[in-house]
Write an enzyme that holds these catalytic residues in place. Structure first.
Site, PDB file in Angstrom:
ATOM      1  N   GLU A 436       0.522  -1.748   0.333  1.00  0.00           N
ATOM      2  CA  GLU A 436       0.230  -0.119   0.209  1.00  0.00           C
ATOM      3  C   GLU A 436       0.729   1.108   0.423  1.00  0.00           C
ATOM      4  O   GLU A 436       2.112   1.339   0.709  1.00  0.00           O
ATOM      5  CB  GLU A 436      -0.836   0.145   1.227  1.00  0.00           C
ATOM      6  N   ASP A 510      -1.197  -0.921   4.992  1.00  0.00           N
ATOM      7  CA  ASP A 510      -1.157  -0.110   6.774  1.00  0.00           C
ATOM      8  C   ASP A 510      -2.042  -0.449   7.910  1.00  0.00           C
ATOM      9  O   ASP A 510      -3.225  -1.258   7.443  1.00  0.00           O
ATOM     10  CB  ASP A 510      -1.265   1.366   7.299  1.00  0.00           C
ATOM     11  N   ASP A 512      -4.009  -0.038  10.040  1.00  0.00           N
ATOM     12  CA  ASP A 512      -5.890   1.163  10.339  1.00  0.00           C
ATOM     13  C   ASP A 512      -6.394   0.946   9.605  1.00  0.00           C
ATOM     14  O   ASP A 512      -6.674  -0.028   8.927  1.00  0.00           O
ATOM     15  CB  ASP A 512      -4.615   2.298   9.808  1.00  0.00           C
ATOM     16  N   ASP A 514      -7.501   1.968   6.395  1.00  0.00           N
ATOM     17  CA  ASP A 514      -8.216   2.453   5.250  1.00  0.00           C
ATOM     18  C   ASP A 514      -7.435   1.151   4.430  1.00  0.00           C
ATOM     19  O   ASP A 514      -7.515   0.572   3.601  1.00  0.00           O
ATOM     20  CB  ASP A 514      -7.094   3.698   4.474  1.00  0.00           C
TER      21      ASP A 514
END
Ligand code: 0RA
Length: 653
Positions: A436, A510, A512, A514
Site C-alpha cells: 500500500e 497499513d 489502520d 484504510d
C-alpha cells in the site's frame, strides 16, 4: 418376558459370535482413512456426521423431528434423536439383536427395508459400525416399543449382549462415543464451528427438523430449525445482499421418482452462487442435476421473454439471445435432489453422474418455473430485465477483454512498469508483495532481497469487486497491473494457474482502517476472480509490527519489535530498565514510517517476519463473509482476518 430377552439369556456362546465382527472391525481400524476419508480433523468430525446422518434418514422417512448433538468436556459426543429407535429384535441371518448388527457389522447401516433415500449412500457412507470401530468406547441406548435397550462397546467389541434396562414411553436413539486416540492421533479436539456449519446446512435441507448443538466445554449452544427449508437457505445466503424480488422462488416436485427441490433468488451483485446437493450431500463439482437445472433455467427464461416480446430490439444489431451466464448473473440458488443410487464421480467424488437426475430436474424446472412466470409477471419481468442488462454488459466485457488482451494483461505478455520484479525465475521460490502506497513501496524495494522478492506498489483504492462486472474490473488500473504481474490471466475461462509467476502473494497494508479496507478489497478480488490462488494457499497477509522498543545501555543499543500492545508491555518489562528514559518506544502508524532496514528486518526476511496464510474452508461461509466484509462495518472485517488467517510464522523456507 419379551422374545428378545430370552434369546440373549445364554451368554456362553457370545464370544464365538464376535469373531466375525472382529474381523470386519479390524479392517476398519487397519485402514480408517478408506472408510472415513482421513484420521485428521475431517475424519474426526465425520464420525459425528455419520451418526447424525442416520438420524436425518429417520427424519426423511418421516419418523424423526429432532436431533440433539452434545460435545462433552472430554471431547466425547452424544447424538440423540426421537426417531423410531434402532430395531432390537432378532436379526434372522446374524442370530443376534438387530441393534448389535447395526453397530458391529459393516454396511449394515441399518436400512433393511427397500426404498429409503439413505444418505449413507454418500461420500463415505459407512454406517455407525465404523464410528463404533474407531471409538475407544461407544454406548447406544434405544427407546422403542415401551422399553429401553442398551449396549456398550470398546473399539467396536460389545461388552455384553443387548439388554433391557427399563421402560419408556418415548422413541428414539442415543449414541455416545469417544474417538479412539490410537486412530485419531493428530487431534481429538472437536471444533464447534465445523459441526455447527454442517448441522445448520442439514437443518436448511430438511425443513422443520430441529437440530441443536451444545458445547459443554464452553456452554455454547445453537438451535437450528427452518420451517422455510431451502427458501430460508437462499435468504440466508442473500442476507447481506439486496434481493431483486422479495421472496425466493420455490420449486418442489417429484419427477421419475426423483424428488427435486429448488429455491432461488436474484440479487443486485454480478456473481452466480449456486449450491447443489444430492441426498443432503453437497456436490461441490455439480453434475447432472446441476446441468439439468442450468439447461432448463436458461430455456425457460428465454421462452418467457420471447413469448412476451421482451427481447425485441434490445441488441445493437439483432435481438438478444440470453445465455446461461446472463440468466445466472446475481443468482443465488440451492438445488437439492434425492436419488436412490447416487453415482459420485471425479477425484473428490463431488460430482453427480446419474443421467436420470438431469432429465428429472430439467422437467421439473421447465414445468414449475414456467407456470410461476405466467402467474407472477412482475417478478418474471424484473428477472428478464436483469438478464438483458447482463447480456448488454457481456458485450462490453468482451470488448474490455479484447482490449486487455491486446494490452497483454490477459496473455501475461509484458510486465507492468511499476513492478520491481525479482531476478529469480522459479515461481515456487518467488514472492510478490502488494504494498500500500508509494513510500512504503520504496522502502520495500530497497529492503527486499531482489533475488526472489518482487514489489508492486499500489496507490489509490482498488475497485469494489462485489459491485462490479468483469468489464469494470478490467478497466481498473490497479487490478490490471496485478493481473499482469501475476501472469495468470483472469476469471474461469482465462485463468491459468500454471502461469503464476509467484507462489507467495503477500498483501502488505497499513494497520489502520484504510489498510484493512484495501486488504479486504484485494481478498475479495482474489476470491471472486482467482479463487484458485486462495484454494492453493498462495495468498498471505504480512504482519508488520506496531511498536519498536529500543534500549540504550551505555554505548550499546538494542531493540525489539512488538506486534501488539500486550507484547510491547511484556518486552518493556523484560528489558528491565531503571529509568524510563533508557527506553525509546516508537509506534508505527503506517508502513511508510519504517525505513528499508526496519521493514526488511520485520516484514520481509523469511526467518524473521510473521505471515498469515489465508484459508477458505467453507464456501457458503466464505461467500457470506465476503459480502459482509464489503459493508461499512470495520468490526466484522477485522474478525474475518482474525478467524481466517492462520499463523504460519517462519514458514518453511
Ligand atoms: C434400521 C432400521 C430402522 C431404523 C434405524 C435403523 C435407525 C438407525 C438410527 C441411527 C441413529 N438413529 C437411528 N434411528 C433409526 C427402521 C425402524 C423401524 O422399521 O421401525
Amino acid at each position: 418376558m419379551a422374545e428378545n430377552e430370552e434369546q440373549y439369556e445364554d451368554k456362553s456362546n457370545y464370544g464365538a459370535d464376535n469373531i466375525k465382527v472382529l474381523k470386519g472391525l479390524s479392517a476398519v481400524r487397519k485402514r480408517p482413512a478408506m472408510y472415513i476419508g482421513s484420521t485428521g480433523i475431517k475424519g474426526l468430525h465425520h464420525l459425528v456426521f455419520e451418526v447424525v446422518d442416520n438420524s436425518i434418514d429417520e427424519a426423511m422417512a418421516g419418523y424423526c423431528t429432532r436431533v440433539d448433538v452434545v460435545i462433552h468436556k472430554d471431547n466425547s459426543i452424544t447424538v440423540t434423536d426421537n426417531g423410531r429407535g434402532i430395531p432390537v429384535d432378532m436379526h434372522a441371518s446374524e442370530g443376534k439383536s438387530a441393534l448389535e448388527v447395526v453397530l458391529t457389522v459393516l454396511h449394515a447401516g441399518g436400512k433393511f427395508e427397500e426404498g429409503s433415500y439413505s444418505v449413507s449412500g454418500g461420500l463415505h457412507g459407512v454406517g455407525v459400525s465404523c464410528v463404533n470401530a474407531l471409538s475407544s468406547w461407544l454406548k447406544v441406548t434405544v427407546h422403542r416399543q415401551g422399553k429401553i435397550w442398551f449396549q456398550s462397546y470398546q473399539r467396536g467389541v460389545p461388552d455384553e449382549p443387548v439388554k433391557s434396562i427399563g421402560e419408556s414411553k418415548k422413541n428414539g436413539t442415543i449414541v455416545s462415543f469417544l474417538p479412539d486416540i490410537q486412530i485419531f492421533a493428530e487431534t481429538q479436539e472437536y471444533h464447534y464451528d465445523i459441526l455447527s456449519q454442517r448441522l445448520r446446512e442439514l437443518a436448511f435441507l430438511n425443513k422443520g427438523i430441529t437440530i441443536t448443538l451444545k458445547d459443554e466445554r464452553d456452554e455454547r449452544f445453537h438451535e437450528y430449525c427452518y420451517p422455510g427449508g431451502l427458501v430460508s437457505f437462499v435468504e440466508f445466503l442473500n442476507e447481506n445482499k439486496a434481493p431483486l424480488y422479495k421472496e425466493a422462488i420455490y420449486i418442489q416436485k417429484t419427477s421419475n421418482d426423483i424428488p427435486v427441490e429448488i429455491a432461488m433468488q436474484h440479487n443486485d451483485t454480478y456473481q452466480e452462487n449456486i449450491f447443489s446437493f444430492v441426498n443432503n450431500i453437497n456436490t461441490v463439482d455439480g453434475g447432472t442435476h446441476l446441468a439439468g437445472f442450468r439447461t432448463a433455467f436458461t430455456r425457460t427464461i428465454n421462452n418467457y421473454a420471447n413469448k412476451n416480446n421482451l427481447l425485441k430490439g434490445k441488441g445493437k444489431t439483432k435481438d438478444i439471445d440470453l445465455t446461461g451466464e446472463d440468466v445466472r448473473e446475481g443468482l443465488t440458488c440451492v438445488v437439492s435432489v434425492m436419488i436412490r443410487n447416487p453415482q459420485f464421480e471425479g477425484q473428490t467424488k463431488g460430482k453427480l453422474g446419474n443421467s436420470e437426475a438431469k432429465s428429472a430436474v430439467e422437467s421439473v424446472v421447465g414445468d414449475v418455473l414456467g407456470t410461476f412466470f405466467e402467474e407472477n409477471p412482475s417478478i418474471a419481468r424484473k428477472i428478464v430485465e436483469k438478464c438483458i442488462s447482463a447480456a448488454v454488459a457481456r458485450d462490453a466485457a468482451r470488448m474490455a477483454k479484447q482490449l486487455a488482451r491486446r494490452k497483454g494483461v490477459l496473455e501475461g505478455g509484458g510486465l507492468p512498469g511499476k513492478l520491481a520484479d525479482c531476478s529469480g525465475r522459479d515461481p515456487s521460490m518467488c514472492e510478490l508483495f502488494l504494498v500500500e502506497g508509494d513510500s512504503a513501496g520504496g522502502s520495500a524495494k530497497s529492503g527486499r532481497d531482489r533475488g526472489f522478492q518482487a514489489i508492486l506498489p499500489l496507490k489509490g483504492k482498488i475497485l469494489n469487486i462485489e459491485k462490479a462486472r468483469i468489464d469494470k474490473v478490467l478497466a481498473n488500473e490497479e487490478i490490471r497491473t496485478i493481473v499482469q504481474a501475476l501472469g495468470t490471466g483472469i476469471s474461469e475461462d482465462d485463468f491459468r494457474i500454471n502461469d503464476l509467476r509467484y507462489h507467495k502473494i503477500i498483501i502488505m497494508t497499513d494497520a489502520d482502517v484504510d489498510g484493512s479496507h484495501i486488504r479486504t478489497l484485494l481478498l475479495t478480488f482474489f476470491f471472486r476472480h482467482m479463487p484458485k490462488l486462495i484454494e492453493n494457499g498462495h495468498i498471505y497477509i504480512a504482519q508488520p509490527p506496531l511498536f519498536k522498543i529500543e534500549k540504550k545501555k551505555g554505548k550499546s543499543k538494542f531493540h525489539k519489535y512488538a506486534f501488539n500492545e500486550a507484547e510491547k508491555d511484556r518486552i518493556v518489562k523484560e528489558m528491565n530498565v531503571e529509568k524510563d528514559s533508557e527506553l525509546v518506544i516508537q509506534r508505527y502508524k503506517g508502513l511508510g514510517e519504517m525505513n528499508p532496514d526496519q521493514l526488511a528486518e520485520t516484514t520481509l526476511q523469511p526467518d524473521k517476519r510473521s505471515l498469515l496464510q489465508i484459508q477458505l474452508e467453507d464456501v457458503v461461509e466464505a461467500d457470506n463473509i465476503f459480502t459482509l466484509l464489503m459493508g461499512e462495518e470495520v468490526e466484522p472485517r477485522r474478525k474475518f482476518i482474525e478467524d481466517n488467517a492462520s499463523n504460519v510464522k517462519n514458514l518453511d523456507i
